[in-house]
Design an enzyme around this catalytic site. Structure first.
Site, PDB file in Angstrom:
ATOM      1  CB  THR A  85       7.409  -1.662   0.786  1.00 25.29           C
ATOM      2  OG1 THR A  85       6.605  -2.771   0.411  1.00 25.29           O
ATOM      3  CG2 THR A  85       8.425  -1.365  -0.315  1.00 25.29           C
TER       4      THR A  85
ATOM      5  NE  ARG B 215       1.734  -8.170  -6.483  1.00 23.04           N
ATOM      6  CZ  ARG B 215       2.299  -7.164  -5.823  1.00 23.04           C
ATOM      7  NH1 ARG B 215       3.329  -7.393  -5.034  1.00 23.04           N
ATOM      8  NH2 ARG B 215       1.826  -5.954  -5.914  1.00 23.04           N
ATOM      9  CB  ILE B 216       6.699 -10.036  -9.818  1.00 26.16           C
ATOM     10  CG1 ILE B 216       7.321 -11.439  -9.680  1.00 26.16           C
ATOM     11  CG2 ILE B 216       7.777  -8.953  -9.791  1.00 26.16           C
ATOM     12  CD1 ILE B 216       8.145 -11.855 -10.875  1.00 26.16           C
TER      13      ILE B 216
HETATM   14  N1  ASP Z   1       4.791  -1.916  -3.661  1.00 27.62           N
HETATM   15  C1  ASP Z   1       4.797  -3.156  -2.944  1.00 27.62           C
HETATM   16  C2  ASP Z   1       4.217  -4.234  -3.831  1.00 27.62           C
HETATM   17  O1  ASP Z   1       3.221  -3.980  -4.473  1.00 27.62           O
HETATM   18  C3  ASP Z   1       4.027  -3.113  -1.664  1.00 27.62           C
HETATM   19  C4  ASP Z   1       4.179  -1.862  -0.807  1.00 27.62           C
HETATM   20  O2  ASP Z   1       4.934  -0.971  -1.165  1.00 27.62           O
HETATM   21  O3  ASP Z   1       3.549  -1.777   0.242  1.00 27.62           O
HETATM   22  O4  ASP Z   1       4.722  -5.314  -3.823  1.00 27.62           O
END
Ligand code: ASP
Length: 325
Positions: A191, A219-220
């Protein structure tokens, strides 16, 4: 999805003084970015790690140059995140992870610290650079968050670059999806996020992601949720988070950093440390990282995962790129 918990490695802090050491002038601009938290970054071979660092260096230099030239924090955040979205190593834009249906759904948000204006998109499937679409939601609509088909339709109307799902495909993410389906280690690192203070005294924050590998269709996560994955307020700070999003939503993590500064007068590095060690329990899926730039140019980048791809720069000459501790 079964998640394999990784051993928790000591919390890592990287702070900077908000005053230029040589002349004691206040920092005029500051910028920090992350490319996701997770110890898997350290499993890349030396060449791959060098490539990641090169990309981080290019991104932070791009942002620094915009700010040094008097550009806005919003422009710096958007351009840095676009750079990272276009690099397939990160889990945002090209290189986004696979969901349970074998597709890609992307989330992003951006926030302007001047007036808490914000925009976000969730579950978009055809947008090359979701961060720019999030900015358009902020600037061109009366809404904060558009999702799914409506967000893709809005993208078409706005004339942003559209791509088909194949564009997001990478072998690395496909292999990771197969591993996760077989209930082996979760591999969603990558991310991206950016926080910046410009020479006009304005803060901005943004975050962009493909989410969690094998996430349920629809999913969000936290990345498009203002107050969870992203927050900015000129009175306090700009924040971008990475980690298992459900815990960041439950605990309004990005807002919590700002609230601790505003209501408790807590120093930012202490606020983030407490959140990563107490609010988020790394042994219960609370793994993650947080980057912050404060209204007076202080940078903190912390994580409880053993590694976080990250970089930072400021007008006092700071320029750093790192992954591990
Ligand atoms: N926070 C992001 C999510 O849950 C994933 C991540 O940051 O690795 O979609």
């Amino acid at each position: 999805m079964k998640t394999v918990y990784l051993p928790v490695v000591a919390l890592v802090l990287m702070n900077s003084p908000a005053v230029a050491a040589d002349n004691l002038e206040p920092v005029r601009y500051a910028i920090a970015l992350h490319g996701g938290a997770g110890s898997d970054w350290l499993k890349l071979d030396t060449n791959e790690q060098a490539d990641v660092k090169d990309s981080l260096r290019q991104a932070i230099t791009l942002g620094k140059t915009i700010l040094a030239d008097g550009g806005t924090s919003l422009d710096a955040v958007e351009q840095v995140i676009r750079h990272l979205e276009n690099d397939p190593i990160f889990n945002a834009g090209k290189g986004a992870v696979f969901n349970s249906a074998g597709g890609h759904e992307l989330d992003a948000s951006i926030m302007d610290g001047r007036d808490r204006a914000c925009g976000a998109v969730a579950g978009v499937k055809t947008v090359k650079n979701p961060i720019s679409l999030a900015r358009l939601v902020m600037q061109e609509t009366r809404h904060v968050l558009l999702s799914g088909d409506g967000a893709d339709q809005f993208a078409k109307e706005q004339g942003v670059d559209l791509v088909d799902q194949q564009y997001f495909w990478t072998q690395r993410r496909y292999d990771a999806w197969q591993r996760v389906k077989q209930q082996q280690a979760d591999d969603h690192k990558g991310t991206v996020g950016c926080v910046a203070l410009d020479t006009h005294g304005n803060l901005a924050a943004g975050t962009s992601t493909g989410g969690l590998t094998n996430k349920l269709y629809g999913r969000i996560g936290d990345s498009p949720i203002v107050g969870a994955g992203t927050f900015a307020d000129n009175k306090t700070c700009a924040v971008s988070c990475t980690g298992v999003g459900e815990n960041f939503i439950r605990n309004a993590i990005a807002y919590d950093v700002s609230a601790r500064m505003a209501y408790k007068q807590q120093p930012v590095e202490e606020a983030v440390r407490e959140i990563l060690t107490q609010t988020l329990d790394p042994s219960k899926n609370g793994q993650g990282g947080i980057i912050v730039v404060t209204h007076d140019g202080k940078i903190t980048m912390q994580f409880n995962t053993g590694a976080m791809a990250r970089a930072s720069a400021d007008s006092a000459g700071r320029l750093e790129v790192a992954m591990g501790e």
